[in-house]
Design a protein around this motif. Structure first.
Motif, PDB file in Angstrom:
ATOM      1  N   LEU A  93       0.834  -1.202   0.000  1.00 52.97           N
ATOM      2  CA  LEU A  93       0.000   0.000   0.000  1.00 52.97           C
ATOM      3  C   LEU A  93       0.866   1.248   0.000  1.00 52.97           C
ATOM      4  CD1 LEU A  93      -2.829   1.297   0.207  1.00 52.97           C
ATOM      5  CD2 LEU A  93      -2.583   1.153   2.695  1.00 52.97           C
ATOM      6  N   ARG A  94       1.927   1.248   0.775  1.00 52.76           N
ATOM      7  CA  ARG A  94       2.807   2.421   0.825  1.00 52.76           C
ATOM      8  C   ARG A  94       3.486   2.658  -0.524  1.00 52.76           C
ATOM      9  NH1 ARG A  94       8.779   3.152   3.375  1.00 52.76           N
ATOM     10  NH2 ARG A  94       9.012   5.335   2.818  1.00 52.76           N
ATOM     11  N   PRO A 124     -13.611  -8.491  -2.283  1.00 51.56           N
ATOM     12  CA  PRO A 124     -14.553  -7.836  -1.369  1.00 51.56           C
ATOM     13  C   PRO A 124     -14.939  -8.733  -0.190  1.00 51.56           C
ATOM     14  CG  PRO A 124     -15.176  -7.376  -3.624  1.00 51.56           C
ATOM     15  CD  PRO A 124     -14.079  -8.396  -3.683  1.00 51.56           C
ATOM     16  N   GLU A 125     -15.075 -10.034  -0.444  1.00 55.34           N
ATOM     17  CA  GLU A 125     -15.392 -10.956   0.653  1.00 55.34           C
ATOM     18  C   GLU A 125     -14.229 -11.053   1.638  1.00 55.34           C
ATOM     19  OE1 GLU A 125     -17.428 -13.584   3.087  1.00 55.34           O
ATOM     20  OE2 GLU A 125     -18.148 -12.288   1.470  1.00 55.34           O
ATOM     21  N   LEU A 126     -13.003 -11.080   1.106  1.00 56.50           N
ATOM     22  CA  LEU A 126     -11.823 -11.101   1.982  1.00 56.50           C
ATOM     23  C   LEU A 126     -11.747  -9.821   2.812  1.00 56.50           C
ATOM     24  CD1 LEU A 126      -9.059 -12.601  -0.355  1.00 56.50           C
ATOM     25  CD2 LEU A 126     -10.381 -13.763   1.417  1.00 56.50           C
ATOM     26  N   VAL A 127     -12.148  -8.689   2.218  1.00 55.61           N
ATOM     27  CA  VAL A 127     -12.179  -7.426   2.963  1.00 55.61           C
ATOM     28  C   VAL A 127     -13.191  -7.514   4.095  1.00 55.61           C
ATOM     29  CG1 VAL A 127     -12.796  -4.986   2.821  1.00 55.61           C
ATOM     30  CG2 VAL A 127     -11.372  -6.007   1.027  1.00 55.61           C
ATOM     31  N   ARG A 128     -14.380  -8.044   3.813  1.00 55.97           N
ATOM     32  CA  ARG A 128     -15.411  -8.179   4.855  1.00 55.97           C
ATOM     33  C   ARG A 128     -14.957  -9.115   5.973  1.00 55.97           C
ATOM     34  NH1 ARG A 128     -18.813  -7.826   0.231  1.00 55.97           N
ATOM     35  NH2 ARG A 128     -18.806 -10.094  -0.058  1.00 55.97           N
ATOM     36  N   GLU A 129     -14.168 -10.121   5.620  1.00 57.68           N
ATOM     37  CA  GLU A 129     -13.672 -11.072   6.624  1.00 57.68           C
ATOM     38  C   GLU A 129     -12.452 -10.543   7.374  1.00 57.68           C
ATOM     39  OE1 GLU A 129     -12.880 -14.557   4.370  1.00 57.68           O
ATOM     40  OE2 GLU A 129     -14.994 -15.088   4.104  1.00 57.68           O
ATOM     41  N   GLY A 130     -11.961  -9.364   6.985  1.00 56.92           N
ATOM     42  CA  GLY A 130     -10.807  -8.776   7.655  1.00 56.92           C
ATOM     43  C   GLY A 130      -9.484  -9.381   7.245  1.00 56.92           C
ATOM     44  N   ARG A 131      -9.451 -10.090   6.103  1.00 55.70           N
ATOM     45  CA  ARG A 131      -8.225 -10.743   5.663  1.00 55.70           C
ATOM     46  C   ARG A 131      -7.516  -9.984   4.553  1.00 55.70           C
ATOM     47  NH1 ARG A 131     -10.793 -16.374   4.277  1.00 55.70           N
ATOM     48  NH2 ARG A 131      -8.664 -16.887   3.608  1.00 55.70           N
ATOM     49  N   ARG A 179      -6.845  -5.754   3.249  1.00 55.47           N
ATOM     50  CA  ARG A 179      -7.054  -4.347   3.581  1.00 55.47           C
ATOM     51  C   ARG A 179      -7.981  -3.681   2.563  1.00 55.47           C
ATOM     52  NH1 ARG A 179      -3.208  -1.833   7.091  1.00 55.47           N
ATOM     53  NH2 ARG A 179      -3.923   0.120   6.146  1.00 55.47           N
ATOM     54  N   GLU A 180      -8.965  -2.962   3.083  1.00 56.84           N
ATOM     55  CA  GLU A 180      -9.914  -2.292   2.199  1.00 56.84           C
ATOM     56  C   GLU A 180      -9.233  -1.204   1.383  1.00 56.84           C
ATOM     57  OE1 GLU A 180     -14.451  -0.484   2.417  1.00 56.84           O
ATOM     58  OE2 GLU A 180     -13.180  -0.413   4.215  1.00 56.84           O
ATOM     59  N   ASP A 181      -8.332  -0.428   2.033  1.00 51.36           N
ATOM     60  CA  ASP A 181      -7.669   0.655   1.305  1.00 51.36           C
ATOM     61  C   ASP A 181      -6.775   0.103   0.200  1.00 51.36           C
ATOM     62  OD1 ASP A 181      -5.984  -0.480   3.174  1.00 51.36           O
ATOM     63  OD2 ASP A 181      -5.426   1.403   4.146  1.00 51.36           O
ATOM     64  N   LEU A 182      -6.144  -1.050   0.436  1.00 51.88           N
ATOM     65  CA  LEU A 182      -5.327  -1.652  -0.609  1.00 51.88           C
ATOM     66  C   LEU A 182      -6.201  -2.163  -1.751  1.00 51.88           C
ATOM     67  CD1 LEU A 182      -2.673  -2.668  -1.769  1.00 51.88           C
ATOM     68  CD2 LEU A 182      -2.887  -4.713  -0.337  1.00 51.88           C
ATOM     69  N   TYR A 183      -7.333  -2.749  -1.403  1.00 53.37           N
ATOM     70  CA  TYR A 183      -8.248  -3.249  -2.451  1.00 53.37           C
ATOM     71  C   TYR A 183      -8.641  -2.131  -3.414  1.00 53.37           C
ATOM     72  CZ  TYR A 183     -12.690  -4.510  -4.603  1.00 53.37           C
ATOM     73  OH  TYR A 183     -13.703  -4.698  -5.508  1.00 53.37           O
TER      74      TYR A 183
END
Length: 472
Positions: free
Chosen positions: A262-263, A294-301, A303-307
């Protein structure tokens, strides 16, 4: 502009060299002794180091030796008084490229340093070229098709149009699709159609590299960063500088690497593992996954900002069953490639019954499965055409099983609930067999959570589920 490090314990001489070299437009740092020079180089390597020989407690020869041990491409120039010429020769044996005898006019220093800058750039360019060659050699084994994307069906024409539009920009792209659909080919097509086409295309499979080594593979490491790090290694980001980096199976990135990625996307800079030097890169990123981000984001696995950074432009590559009109074209394409390679150049095509079997197959393994089937057929074919008998048994049995399935699905005296449960059981059994009994893959194919799959496997007695899968 180059970065120059000057080490001399004589303040006036050191400051004079720093001033003279700064006027050439270089970034110059002066330090008072050998130990300070070694520490400064480790923190941030210089293109050229100018060091006096007579310094205490760490002299110039030790500076040359230590820097060359840490970085074989280190370019060091020594400054020597008349009485230490023999010592200067010893320094060159340790790896110094030249020496300047005191006293010297500023123009001599500037000329020697400019020559040293050229040598440094040649050395580092050669190192980068070697590292890129090694990386590309590894990538050759993963490059499935050097001829590009194949297909003229409507779904593929849409993909090709998307690729054309995306390639003309520098946008970060995310390629979505099942395993075996050819996501890396899409990434290569984006690169080949972009202004970066003459620069490197570097790929890395995030799932194929152990988690403990993935950060080093992407961002490189310094000598001594961990056990076995005997020399500096350039990461894939550096190797792809000014080109394209393809991250396959990006959904498998561990959290620690997600943060660093992300950085890089935000700032275009990073530090190698075990290093303090900030490396700036200009890289076009294309990533791919067969997972539901999106499912991995919802599961916390994930990062939403990286997605959202990765999903600037998304291209969905259709499964082969979604473009059956391309099966024959792809089969002929793979036959033309495999025949000469496997010693069967006389093969010219397929019989009608063989093509019919290829068209009717569901291709759970997608294009990769079709390529493997064609190669197997080439091995067993005896005439000029591939016949149905040359194809794997699974393809020849499949049509009969598929034809029988609709007739057996009758309601009879059963309730709607019973009919739906029977259909659900068959779908789960089909996915379970396609996944070869791997529950996580079965859940992915069905688009349900592993915990839901565990319950349904037990409900229908399809398999002994063992330990309950995690529910994200």
């Amino acid at each position: 502009m180059a970065r120059i490090l000057v080490a001399d314990d004589h303040d006036a001489l050191r400051e004079g060299m720093v001033l003279s070299l700064t006027r050439l437009g270089h970034e110059v740092q002066g330090v008072r002794g050998g130990a300070e020079a070694i520490a400064a180089y480790r923190k941030r390597p210089a293109d050229v180091v100018v060091t006096d020989l007579r310094m205490v407690p760490v002299d110039g020869i030790e500076v040359v030796r230590r820097l060359r041990e840490a970085d074989p491409e280190a370019t060091v120039l020594v400054v020597s008084a008349h009485g230490t010429i023999a010592t200067a020769v010893d320094a060159m044996r340790e790896g110094a490229i030249d020496f300047i005898e005191k006293p010297f006019p500023p123009e001599v220093l500037r000329a020697r340093v400019e020559k040293a800058v050229e040598i440094s750039r040649e050395r580092r360019g050669a190192r980068t070229a070697r590292a890129r060659a090694e990386a590309l050699e590894e990538d050759l084994g993963r490059a499935r098709d050097p001829h590009g994307l194949v297909g003229s069906s409507e779904p593929m024409l849409r993909v090709l149009e998307q690729v054309r539009k995306v390639a003309a920009t520098d946008a970060t792209a995310l390629v979505l699709g099942e395993s075996g659909t050819g996501k890396e080919l899409v990434a290569r097509a984006i690169h080949d159609g972009s202004p970066r086409r003459e620069k490197p295309f570097v790929s890395v499979s995030c799932a194929a590299i152990p988690e403990g080594l993935l950060e080093s593979e992407l961002f490189g490491h310094e000598r001594g960063a961990f056990t076995g790090a005997i020399r500096r290694k350039l990461g894939r980001f550096e190797l792809a500088h000014e080109g394209t980096l393809f991250l396959d199976e990006v959904g498998d990135l561990p959290p620690s690497v997600q943060v660093k990625l992300l950085r890089v996307l935000q700032e275009r800079r990073f530090e190698r593992v075990g290093g303090e030097e900030t490396v700036e890169v200009d890289v076009r990123l294309v990533s791919a996954t067969n997972r539901d981000l999106p499912e991995l984001v919802r599961e916390g696995r994930f990062r939403e900002d990286l997605y959202y950074r990765l999903d600037v432009v998304a291209i969905r590559l259709p499964a082969l069953r979604e473009r059956p009109g391309d099966v024959e074209e792809l089969a002929r394409h793979f036959l033309a490639r495999a025949g000469p390679r496997l010693g069967r150049p006389a093969l010219t095509g397929f019989t009608p019954d063989a093509l019919e079997l290829l068209r009717k197959h569901r291709w759970p393994g997608n294009v990769r499965e079709l390529e493997n089937v064609v190669e197997q057929a080439v091995v067993f074919a005896e005439g000029e055409l591939v016949v149905a008998a040359d194809l794997p048994d699974a393809l020849r049995r499949a049509p009969a099983a598929q034809a029988a399935a609709p007739a057996s699905l009758t309601t009879g005296d059963r309730s709607l609930t019973e009919v739906l449960e029977d259909l659900e059981r068959r779908l789960i059994l089909d996915a379970y067999e396609r996944a070869k009994g791997v529950k996580a893959e079965t859940a992915r194919i069905l688009g349900i959570k592993p915990s839901a799959l565990y319950y349904k496997l037990e409900k229908y007695g399809i398999a002994s589920a063992g330990e309950k899968p995690e529910d994200g």
